[in-house]
Design an enzyme around this catalytic site. Structure first.
Site, PDB file in Angstrom:
ATOM      1  N   SER A  24       0.946  -1.417   0.067  1.00 35.12           N
ATOM      2  CA  SER A  24      -0.045  -0.101  -0.108  1.00 35.12           C
ATOM      3  C   SER A  24       0.937   1.159  -0.025  1.00 35.12           C
ATOM      4  O   SER A  24       2.088   1.122   0.676  1.00 35.12           O
ATOM      5  CB  SER A  24      -1.019   0.009   1.345  1.00 35.12           C
ATOM      6  OG  SER A  24      -1.916   0.870   0.993  1.00 35.12           O
ATOM      7  N   PRO A  25       0.526   2.513  -0.854  1.00 36.77           N
ATOM      8  CA  PRO A  25       1.188   3.628  -0.531  1.00 36.77           C
ATOM      9  C   PRO A  25       1.240   4.098   0.787  1.00 36.77           C
ATOM     10  O   PRO A  25       0.224   4.291   1.631  1.00 36.77           O
ATOM     11  CB  PRO A  25       0.355   4.449  -1.481  1.00 36.77           C
ATOM     12  CG  PRO A  25      -0.800   3.983  -1.427  1.00 36.77           C
ATOM     13  CD  PRO A  25      -0.810   2.486  -1.408  1.00 36.77           C
ATOM     14  N   CYS A  27       3.378   7.388   2.688  1.00 31.93           N
ATOM     15  CA  CYS A  27       4.374   8.531   3.003  1.00 31.93           C
ATOM     16  C   CYS A  27       5.477   8.246   3.833  1.00 31.93           C
ATOM     17  O   CYS A  27       5.269   7.697   4.989  1.00 31.93           O
ATOM     18  CB  CYS A  27       3.490   9.654   3.358  1.00 31.93           C
ATOM     19  SG  CYS A  27       2.449  10.524   2.270  1.00 31.93           S
ATOM     20  N   ALA A  59       2.186   8.727  -1.558  1.00 31.38           N
ATOM     21  CA  ALA A  59       1.615   9.835  -2.333  1.00 31.38           C
ATOM     22  C   ALA A  59       2.591  10.714  -2.516  1.00 31.38           C
ATOM     23  O   ALA A  59       3.581  11.383  -1.766  1.00 31.38           O
ATOM     24  CB  ALA A  59       0.579  10.463  -1.127  1.00 31.38           C
ATOM     25  N   GLN A 101       1.472   6.765  -6.424  1.00 32.05           N
ATOM     26  CA  GLN A 101       0.240   7.284  -6.072  1.00 32.05           C
ATOM     27  C   GLN A 101       0.653   8.835  -6.286  1.00 32.05           C
ATOM     28  O   GLN A 101       1.604   9.467  -5.878  1.00 32.05           O
ATOM     29  CB  GLN A 101      -0.145   7.146  -4.565  1.00 32.05           C
ATOM     30  CG  GLN A 101      -1.391   7.586  -4.158  1.00 32.05           C
ATOM     31  CD  GLN A 101      -1.656   7.455  -2.748  1.00 32.05           C
ATOM     32  OE1 GLN A 101      -1.258   7.629  -1.817  1.00 32.05           O
ATOM     33  NE2 GLN A 101      -2.790   6.936  -2.491  1.00 32.05           N
ATOM     34  N   TYR A 186      -7.511  14.577   1.369  1.00 31.50           N
ATOM     35  CA  TYR A 186      -6.836  15.228   0.635  1.00 31.50           C
ATOM     36  C   TYR A 186      -7.563  16.086  -0.698  1.00 31.50           C
ATOM     37  O   TYR A 186      -8.784  15.895  -0.516  1.00 31.50           O
ATOM     38  CB  TYR A 186      -5.597  14.691  -0.025  1.00 31.50           C
ATOM     39  CG  TYR A 186      -4.537  14.134   1.185  1.00 31.50           C
ATOM     40  CD1 TYR A 186      -4.016  14.884   1.740  1.00 31.50           C
ATOM     41  CD2 TYR A 186      -4.619  12.877   1.395  1.00 31.50           C
ATOM     42  CE1 TYR A 186      -3.011  14.766   3.119  1.00 31.50           C
ATOM     43  CE2 TYR A 186      -3.941  12.415   2.480  1.00 31.50           C
ATOM     44  CZ  TYR A 186      -3.246  13.344   3.316  1.00 31.50           C
ATOM     45  OH  TYR A 186      -2.248  12.868   4.549  1.00 31.50           O
ATOM     46  N   LEU A 306      -5.890  -3.160   8.049  1.00 30.43           N
ATOM     47  CA  LEU A 306      -5.820  -4.342   9.281  1.00 30.43           C
ATOM     48  C   LEU A 306      -6.295  -5.667   8.794  1.00 30.43           C
ATOM     49  O   LEU A 306      -6.804  -6.401   9.490  1.00 30.43           O
ATOM     50  CB  LEU A 306      -6.775  -3.874  10.465  1.00 30.43           C
ATOM     51  CG  LEU A 306      -6.358  -2.796  11.184  1.00 30.43           C
ATOM     52  CD1 LEU A 306      -7.336  -2.321  12.116  1.00 30.43           C
ATOM     53  CD2 LEU A 306      -4.985  -2.862  11.893  1.00 30.43           C
ATOM     54  N   ARG A 329       1.331  -1.530   7.261  1.00 25.66           N
ATOM     55  CA  ARG A 329       2.093  -1.576   8.216  1.00 25.66           C
ATOM     56  C   ARG A 329       2.842  -2.944   8.225  1.00 25.66           C
ATOM     57  O   ARG A 329       3.874  -3.155   8.803  1.00 25.66           O
ATOM     58  CB  ARG A 329       1.201  -1.261   9.484  1.00 25.66           C
ATOM     59  CG  ARG A 329       1.061   0.273   9.593  1.00 25.66           C
ATOM     60  CD  ARG A 329      -0.144   0.835  10.453  1.00 25.66           C
ATOM     61  NE  ARG A 329      -1.434   0.201  10.181  1.00 25.66           N
ATOM     62  CZ  ARG A 329      -2.498   0.479  10.693  1.00 25.66           C
ATOM     63  NH1 ARG A 329      -2.608   1.190  11.631  1.00 25.66           N
ATOM     64  NH2 ARG A 329      -3.451   0.425  10.220  1.00 25.66           N
TER      65      ARG A 329
HETATM   66  C1  FNR Z   1      -0.206   5.485   5.312  1.00 18.87           C
HETATM   67  N1  FNR Z   1      -1.268   5.374   4.459  1.00 18.87           N
HETATM   68  C2  FNR Z   1      -1.497   6.157   3.217  1.00 18.87           C
HETATM   69  N2  FNR Z   1      -2.517   6.014   2.564  1.00 18.87           N
HETATM   70  C3  FNR Z   1      -2.325   6.794   0.985  1.00 18.87           C
HETATM   71  O1  FNR Z   1      -3.301   6.528   0.467  1.00 18.87           O
HETATM   72  N3  FNR Z   1      -1.031   7.546   0.863  1.00 18.87           N
HETATM   73  C4  FNR Z   1      -0.061   7.488   1.618  1.00 18.87           C
HETATM   74  O2  FNR Z   1       1.039   8.065   1.329  1.00 18.87           O
HETATM   75  C5  FNR Z   1      -0.136   7.046   2.785  1.00 18.87           C
HETATM   76  N4  FNR Z   1       0.797   7.043   3.755  1.00 18.87           N
HETATM   77  C6  FNR Z   1       0.892   6.322   4.913  1.00 18.87           C
HETATM   78  C7  FNR Z   1       2.177   6.389   5.667  1.00 18.87           C
HETATM   79  C8  FNR Z   1       2.264   5.556   6.765  1.00 18.87           C
HETATM   80  C9  FNR Z   1       3.326   5.396   7.584  1.00 18.87           C
HETATM   81  C10 FNR Z   1       0.982   4.493   7.217  1.00 18.87           C
HETATM   82  C11 FNR Z   1       1.024   3.583   8.144  1.00 18.87           C
HETATM   83  C12 FNR Z   1       0.016   4.587   6.439  1.00 18.87           C
HETATM   84  C13 FNR Z   1      -2.658   4.409   4.473  1.00 18.87           C
HETATM   85  C14 FNR Z   1      -2.040   3.159   4.081  1.00 18.87           C
HETATM   86  O3  FNR Z   1      -1.817   2.897   2.703  1.00 18.87           O
HETATM   87  C15 FNR Z   1      -3.024   1.809   4.596  1.00 18.87           C
HETATM   88  O4  FNR Z   1      -4.343   2.168   3.730  1.00 18.87           O
HETATM   89  C16 FNR Z   1      -3.219   2.014   5.932  1.00 18.87           C
HETATM   90  O5  FNR Z   1      -1.926   1.831   6.802  1.00 18.87           O
HETATM   91  C17 FNR Z   1      -4.168   0.587   6.253  1.00 18.87           C
HETATM   92  O6  FNR Z   1      -3.380  -0.552   6.036  1.00 18.87           O
HETATM   93  P1  FNR Z   1      -2.787  -1.401   6.941  1.00 18.87           P
HETATM   94  O7  FNR Z   1      -1.324  -0.646   7.467  1.00 18.87           O
HETATM   95  O8  FNR Z   1      -3.629  -1.697   8.247  1.00 18.87           O
HETATM   96  O9  FNR Z   1      -2.373  -2.593   6.244  1.00 18.87           O
END
Ligand code: FNR
Length: 360
Positions: A24-25, A27, A59, A101, A186, A306, A329
């Protein structure tokens, strides 16, 4: 017995994914002037050995003042392409697809990264912040004295163009897919919801006016991003507030996106547009949104949030609740998380040849 669904390949436009495991993306707030650097090289490359079929870069801002913080990654200058390309090439050499992203942070721009003091708060001009913009002059932090400017039509047109230019750069850098960020409060998300968008021109008011910016951006992205290449859109399927954006709105939007015919997959997240959100967080809490959208509209979806083990992932896919699973995560904790999922299902994934001790 056959291959578990999680490890079955899927073809999305010209992108063949070897399995359904996606990074997943996320930051990293580790850039200067938008450039990706050695940190990103190591960070993203490690996942190309970790069992995922597709890694989506964080992102990345389509214009300088659309960054969340001054440490955000960007794709707003042609000079960014070279650094991106280097990482993309390395990941491709490891038989893994890679996407990016693209985003504009809107009223969440000019903020402090989450791991610094005053996390996520808006930074004032005198402290290194910048003028920031949203649909209307409503700040995300209701107690903030720092108010977003309402975008003029000319500025909206500029932003639409920036998304197109970002797509052009993504193509040049060699990315396999784009994830358009229209979630988490956003810019694009903030236009969708009537809680944050009180405009009375063609970009605000009724449903069709509020989704217009997203549709315009998608059209512009497709001018530069060939129709043969996958375009995902991440949305917040619900805002988790009364009188805010709901799952029904998301279903309506998805239907229109399908008519438009330019988007290949809905990346189903939730929340982030309102401080008043009331979320019941638990294992797989966002999966029902992906499930509804996939089953009602027959478009491809991804589920995220999750999802922590192979058994749950298998169930989601087998029951037709999503086509792809994104993990955030879990990969931060364990870059080889894909191998962990595999071993839970009794599969042995290949490791890079250098690590294969049985050959020695
Ligand atoms: C994120 N998430 C996130 N989502 C997104 O659309 N663009 C982003 O740049 C970010 N940045 C980001 C940074 C960090 C450190 C975390 C932990 C999360 C959300 C992420 O992509 C995801 O949707 C959530 O973390 C839920 O999934 P998990 O972590 O439960 O597997």
């Amino acid at each position: 017995k056959g291959i578990p669904t999680l490890f079955q390949p899927i073809q999305i436009k010209d992108m063949l994914l070897k399995n359904r495991i996606i990074v997943s993306p996320m930051c990293m707030y580790s850039s200067k002037d938008g450039y990706m650097n050695d940190f990103h090289m190591v960070h993203y490359s490690q996942y190309s050995r970790g069992g995922a079929s597709l890694i989506i870069f964080e992102a990345s801002a389509v214009c300088k003042d659309g960054r969340i913080s001054s440490a955000d990654a960007g794709i707003y200058m042609d000079e960014h392409i070279e650094g991106l390309k280097k990482i993309v090439n390395f990941i491709h050499a490891n038989d893994t697809k890679v996407g990016i992203q693209i985003s504009h942070a809107g009223r969440k721009s000019s903020s402090t990264p989450p791991f610094l003091p005053n996390a996520r708060r808006t930074v004032a001009l005198e402290d290194g912040g910048w003028e920031f913009y949203g649909p209307t002059e409503i700040p995300f932090h209701s107690d903030s004295k720092l108010i977003p400017h309402q975008l003029t039509i000319d500025q909206i047109n500029e932003i639409i163009k920036s998304f197109g230019q970002a797509a052009r750069r993504a193509l040049e850098a060699g990315f396999d897919m784009i994830d358009l960020h229209s979630a988490h409060g956003y810019l694009l998300d903030s236009f969708l919801s009537s809680t944050s968008n009180k405009r009375t021109d063609q970009y605000g008011g009724d449903f069709n006016s509020r989704i217009k910016l997203l549709l315009d951006v998608i059209k512009e992205v497709r001018v530069y991003w060939p129709i043969s290449k996958p375009l995902f859109v991440r949305i917040s399927c619900t805002e988790w507030v009364e009188n805010g954006w709901t799952l029904d709105d998301s279903l309506k939007l998805t239907e229109i996106l399908q008519e438009q015919g330019l988007v290949d997959l809905i990346d189903c997240s939730t929340g982030g547009n309102s401080q008043n959100q009331k979320i019941t967080v638990g294992p797989m809490y966002q999966v029902p949104f992906s499930s509804e959208i996939r089953q009602k509209s027959k478009i491809l979806t991804s589920a995220v949030g999750l999802i922590k083990n192979a058994a749950d992932s298998e169930e989601i896919l087998k029951q037709g609740k999503a086509d792809l699973i994104m993990y955030g995560r879990p990969f931060l904790k364990d870059p080889y998380f894909g191998h962990k999922l595999a071993s839970e299902l009794g599969i042995d994934l290949e490791v890079p040849i250098q690590y294969n001790m049985t050959r020695r």
